[in-house]
Design a protein around this motif. Structure first.
Motif, PDB file in Angstrom:
ATOM      1  N   ALA A  15      -2.442  -2.248 -17.315  1.00  0.00           N
ATOM      2  CA  ALA A  15      -1.175  -1.822 -16.701  1.00  0.00           C
ATOM      3  C   ALA A  15       0.038  -2.466 -17.373  1.00  0.00           C
ATOM      4  O   ALA A  15       1.168  -2.129 -17.043  1.00  0.00           O
ATOM      5  CB  ALA A  15      -1.176  -2.177 -15.219  1.00  0.00           C
ATOM      6  N   GLU A  16      -0.213  -3.403 -18.285  1.00  0.00           N
ATOM      7  CA  GLU A  16       0.842  -4.120 -19.006  1.00  0.00           C
ATOM      8  C   GLU A  16       1.706  -4.954 -18.064  1.00  0.00           C
ATOM      9  O   GLU A  16       2.938  -5.000 -18.167  1.00  0.00           O
ATOM     10  CB  GLU A  16       1.701  -3.165 -19.845  1.00  0.00           C
ATOM     11  N   ALA A  17       1.020  -5.647 -17.159  1.00  0.00           N
ATOM     12  CA  ALA A  17       1.715  -6.585 -16.273  1.00  0.00           C
ATOM     13  C   ALA A  17       2.375  -7.680 -17.094  1.00  0.00           C
ATOM     14  O   ALA A  17       1.846  -8.120 -18.123  1.00  0.00           O
ATOM     15  CB  ALA A  17       0.716  -7.196 -15.296  1.00  0.00           C
ATOM     16  N   ARG A  18       3.524  -8.132 -16.640  1.00  0.00           N
ATOM     17  CA  ARG A  18       4.233  -9.234 -17.287  1.00  0.00           C
ATOM     18  C   ARG A  18       3.903 -10.581 -16.635  1.00  0.00           C
ATOM     19  O   ARG A  18       4.027 -11.626 -17.267  1.00  0.00           O
ATOM     20  CB  ARG A  18       5.743  -8.999 -17.219  1.00  0.00           C
ATOM     21  N   ILE A  19       3.527 -10.529 -15.353  1.00  0.00           N
ATOM     22  CA  ILE A  19       3.165 -11.733 -14.601  1.00  0.00           C
ATOM     23  C   ILE A  19       1.820 -11.465 -13.924  1.00  0.00           C
ATOM     24  O   ILE A  19       1.706 -10.529 -13.135  1.00  0.00           O
ATOM     25  CB  ILE A  19       4.213 -12.076 -13.528  1.00  0.00           C
ATOM     26  N   ILE A  20       0.834 -12.279 -14.230  1.00  0.00           N
ATOM     27  CA  ILE A  20      -0.492 -12.118 -13.621  1.00  0.00           C
ATOM     28  C   ILE A  20      -0.816 -13.371 -12.816  1.00  0.00           C
ATOM     29  O   ILE A  20      -0.730 -14.496 -13.325  1.00  0.00           O
ATOM     30  CB  ILE A  20      -1.580 -11.875 -14.676  1.00  0.00           C
ATOM     31  N   GLY A  21      -1.182 -13.174 -11.552  1.00  0.00           N
ATOM     32  CA  GLY A  21      -1.627 -14.263 -10.707  1.00  0.00           C
ATOM     33  C   GLY A  21      -3.129 -14.205 -10.535  1.00  0.00           C
ATOM     34  O   GLY A  21      -3.691 -13.125 -10.336  1.00  0.00           O
ATOM     35  N   VAL A  22      -3.782 -15.349 -10.621  1.00  0.00           N
ATOM     36  CA  VAL A  22      -5.231 -15.419 -10.423  1.00  0.00           C
ATOM     37  C   VAL A  22      -5.501 -16.120  -9.102  1.00  0.00           C
ATOM     38  O   VAL A  22      -5.157 -17.299  -8.926  1.00  0.00           O
ATOM     39  CB  VAL A  22      -5.932 -16.166 -11.568  1.00  0.00           C
TER      40      VAL A  22
ATOM     41  N   VAL B 263       0.830  -1.214   0.000  1.00  0.00           N
ATOM     42  CA  VAL B 263       0.000   0.000   0.000  1.00  0.00           C
ATOM     43  C   VAL B 263       0.861   1.258   0.000  1.00  0.00           C
ATOM     44  O   VAL B 263       0.334   2.365   0.061  1.00  0.00           O
ATOM     45  CB  VAL B 263      -0.945   0.033   1.224  1.00  0.00           C
ATOM     46  N   HIS B 264       2.184   1.096  -0.057  1.00  0.00           N
ATOM     47  CA  HIS B 264       3.087   2.247   0.046  1.00  0.00           C
ATOM     48  C   HIS B 264       4.369   1.927  -0.711  1.00  0.00           C
ATOM     49  O   HIS B 264       4.850   0.775  -0.671  1.00  0.00           O
ATOM     50  CB  HIS B 264       3.403   2.511   1.521  1.00  0.00           C
ATOM     51  N   PRO B 265       4.947   2.916  -1.411  1.00  0.00           N
ATOM     52  CA  PRO B 265       6.179   2.669  -2.151  1.00  0.00           C
ATOM     53  C   PRO B 265       7.313   2.106  -1.287  1.00  0.00           C
ATOM     54  O   PRO B 265       8.159   1.355  -1.780  1.00  0.00           O
ATOM     55  CB  PRO B 265       6.547   4.058  -2.692  1.00  0.00           C
ATOM     56  N   ALA B 266       7.336   2.468  -0.003  1.00  0.00           N
ATOM     57  CA  ALA B 266       8.401   1.971   0.880  1.00  0.00           C
ATOM     58  C   ALA B 266       8.417   0.453   0.956  1.00  0.00           C
ATOM     59  O   ALA B 266       9.480  -0.151   1.171  1.00  0.00           O
ATOM     60  CB  ALA B 266       8.237   2.561   2.279  1.00  0.00           C
TER      61      ALA B 266
ATOM     62  N   ALA C 192      -4.364   2.398  -9.255  1.00  0.00           N
ATOM     63  CA  ALA C 192      -2.968   2.721  -8.961  1.00  0.00           C
ATOM     64  C   ALA C 192      -2.029   1.555  -9.272  1.00  0.00           C
ATOM     65  O   ALA C 192      -0.818   1.683  -9.134  1.00  0.00           O
ATOM     66  CB  ALA C 192      -2.816   3.117  -7.492  1.00  0.00           C
ATOM     67  N   THR C 193      -2.582   0.443  -9.734  1.00  0.00           N
ATOM     68  CA  THR C 193      -1.760  -0.739 -10.016  1.00  0.00           C
ATOM     69  C   THR C 193      -0.649  -0.411 -11.009  1.00  0.00           C
ATOM     70  O   THR C 193       0.505  -0.812 -10.818  1.00  0.00           O
ATOM     71  CB  THR C 193      -2.635  -1.882 -10.555  1.00  0.00           C
ATOM     72  N   GLY C 194      -0.979   0.312 -12.061  1.00  0.00           N
ATOM     73  CA  GLY C 194       0.021   0.650 -13.070  1.00  0.00           C
ATOM     74  C   GLY C 194       1.169   1.457 -12.502  1.00  0.00           C
ATOM     75  O   GLY C 194       2.344   1.219 -12.821  1.00  0.00           O
ATOM     76  N   ALA C 195       0.848   2.425 -11.637  1.00  0.00           N
ATOM     77  CA  ALA C 195       1.892   3.252 -11.028  1.00  0.00           C
ATOM     78  C   ALA C 195       2.797   2.412 -10.132  1.00  0.00           C
ATOM     79  O   ALA C 195       4.030   2.579 -10.139  1.00  0.00           O
ATOM     80  CB  ALA C 195       1.256   4.388 -10.228  1.00  0.00           C
ATOM     81  N   TYR C 196       2.214   1.499  -9.369  1.00  0.00           N
ATOM     82  CA  TYR C 196       3.029   0.643  -8.501  1.00  0.00           C
ATOM     83  C   TYR C 196       3.849  -0.351  -9.321  1.00  0.00           C
ATOM     84  O   TYR C 196       4.971  -0.703  -8.941  1.00  0.00           O
ATOM     85  CB  TYR C 196       2.141  -0.085  -7.485  1.00  0.00           C
ATOM     86  N   LEU C 197       3.322  -0.786 -10.456  1.00  0.00           N
ATOM     87  CA  LEU C 197       4.087  -1.660 -11.335  1.00  0.00           C
ATOM     88  C   LEU C 197       5.317  -0.924 -11.869  1.00  0.00           C
ATOM     89  O   LEU C 197       6.419  -1.489 -11.915  1.00  0.00           O
ATOM     90  CB  LEU C 197       3.198  -2.127 -12.484  1.00  0.00           C
ATOM     91  N   GLU C 198       5.155   0.330 -12.223  1.00  0.00           N
ATOM     92  CA  GLU C 198       6.295   1.129 -12.672  1.00  0.00           C
ATOM     93  C   GLU C 198       7.326   1.291 -11.554  1.00  0.00           C
ATOM     94  O   GLU C 198       8.539   1.242 -11.802  1.00  0.00           O
ATOM     95  CB  GLU C 198       5.812   2.504 -13.151  1.00  0.00           C
ATOM     96  N   MET C 199       6.847   1.488 -10.325  1.00  0.00           N
ATOM     97  CA  MET C 199       7.772   1.598  -9.191  1.00  0.00           C
ATOM     98  C   MET C 199       8.555   0.303  -9.005  1.00  0.00           C
ATOM     99  O   MET C 199       9.775   0.329  -8.776  1.00  0.00           O
ATOM    100  CB  MET C 199       6.999   1.898  -7.908  1.00  0.00           C
ATOM    101  N   ALA C 200       7.869  -0.815  -9.088  1.00  0.00           N
ATOM    102  CA  ALA C 200       8.545  -2.105  -8.923  1.00  0.00           C
ATOM    103  C   ALA C 200       9.627  -2.270  -9.988  1.00  0.00           C
ATOM    104  O   ALA C 200      10.761  -2.678  -9.690  1.00  0.00           O
ATOM    105  CB  ALA C 200       7.529  -3.242  -8.995  1.00  0.00           C
ATOM    106  N   HIS C 201       9.289  -1.946 -11.219  1.00  0.00           N
ATOM    107  CA  HIS C 201      10.257  -2.096 -12.305  1.00  0.00           C
ATOM    108  C   HIS C 201      11.418  -1.114 -12.149  1.00  0.00           C
ATOM    109  O   HIS C 201      12.567  -1.445 -12.471  1.00  0.00           O
ATOM    110  CB  HIS C 201       9.556  -1.910 -13.642  1.00  0.00           C
TER     111      HIS C 201
END
Length: 251
Positions: free
Chosen positions: A169-176, A112-115, A138-147
């Motif tokens: 969000a252009e995820a590379r790995i999706i979990g269901v 829930v936080h970039p930290a 916000a998933t896309g923004a957090y994905l960019e942070m992870a990358h």
């Protein structure tokens, strides 16, 4: 956000309310977690899981010992819970596992936080969990942070609307996730349905089935569809983690 998920998210937001959102310098992408799940056959992500909201205490696992047993049992990657109140996890467990095995390690928490992503990178994790049910648009923004931090991200969905967010969000790995985190109910039909739908919509990345898998027969049903399966409770409570992992994944 209702139910157990809402309570945990509120708690984790409070835990990190005073944390700095700064990510620090960019890190190169190793993509070890993605690569480990992309080989031939169905890969196992085995989870170090001491407790859960649905089961309470599962087993008093030593994280490093558990991870080594999973590695011996053929796991392709290790997932480590770091949420303290409901899953009896912590960052030290993550650190211990990373130091104990040569496999890529996923930090599994309610990000829930970039930290929380910065911590995962600093402690040596290969990947972090991003839950669309928590992050929404916000998933896309957090994905960019992870990358930015060199992390792979397991972007988790539970329904078609969340899948749409992950694809956008252009995820590379999706979990269901077969578990509805508001009710904690499990429906093993969720993963096959959404995995097929993701492929129909042109997703060419890695697909992971999550939650509720306990028998080789259940694994056999998902084997032709998914690239990997994440298993926690049934392995963690087995008493012999390496043997349980090997037997679960035997065709």
């Amino acid at each position: 956000m209702p139910g157990v998920l809402g309570r945990i998210v509120q708690e984790r937001a409070g835990d990190y309310a005073a944390a700095s959102p700064e990510l620090g310098p960019a890190r190169p992408a190793a993509r070890r977690f993605e690569a480990a799940l992309s080989g031939p056959g169905l890969a196992l992500i085995a989870e170090v899981k001491r407790a859960s909201p649905s089961q309470g205490a599962i087993a008093p696992l030593d994280p490093a010992t558990a991870a080594r047993a999973y590695e011996t049992g053929g796991a392709a990657a290790i997932s480590v819970l770091t949420e303290p109140r409901h899953f009896d996890g912590n960052l030290q467990a993550l650190h211990d596992v990373i130091g104990a095995v040569g496999l890529p390690v996923l930090r599994k928490d309610f990000v829930v936080h970039p930290a929380m992503l910065r911590e995962a990178a600093e402690w040596g994790a290969s990947a972090a969990l991003l839950m669309v049910s928590v992050l929404g648009e916000a998933t896309g923004a957090y994905l960019e942070m992870a990358h930015h931090l060199g992390l792979d991200a397991l972007v988790e969905v539970h329904d078609e609307a969340e899948l749409d967010v992950a694809l956008k969000a252009e995820a590379r790995i999706i979990g269901v996730n077969n578990r509805d985190l508001t009710t904690l109910n499990i429906d093993l039909a969720v993963s096959p349905r959404l995995i097929r739908l993701a492929r129909q919509r042109g997703f060419a990345g890695v697909l992971v089935a999550e939650s509720g898998y306990r028998t080789p027969d259940q694994i056999a049903e998902i084997r032709p569809l998914a690239d990997a399966v994440l298993v926690g409770s049934s392995l963690a409570g087995s008493g012999d983690l390496g043997t349980a992992a090997r037997q679960l994944m035997t065709p």
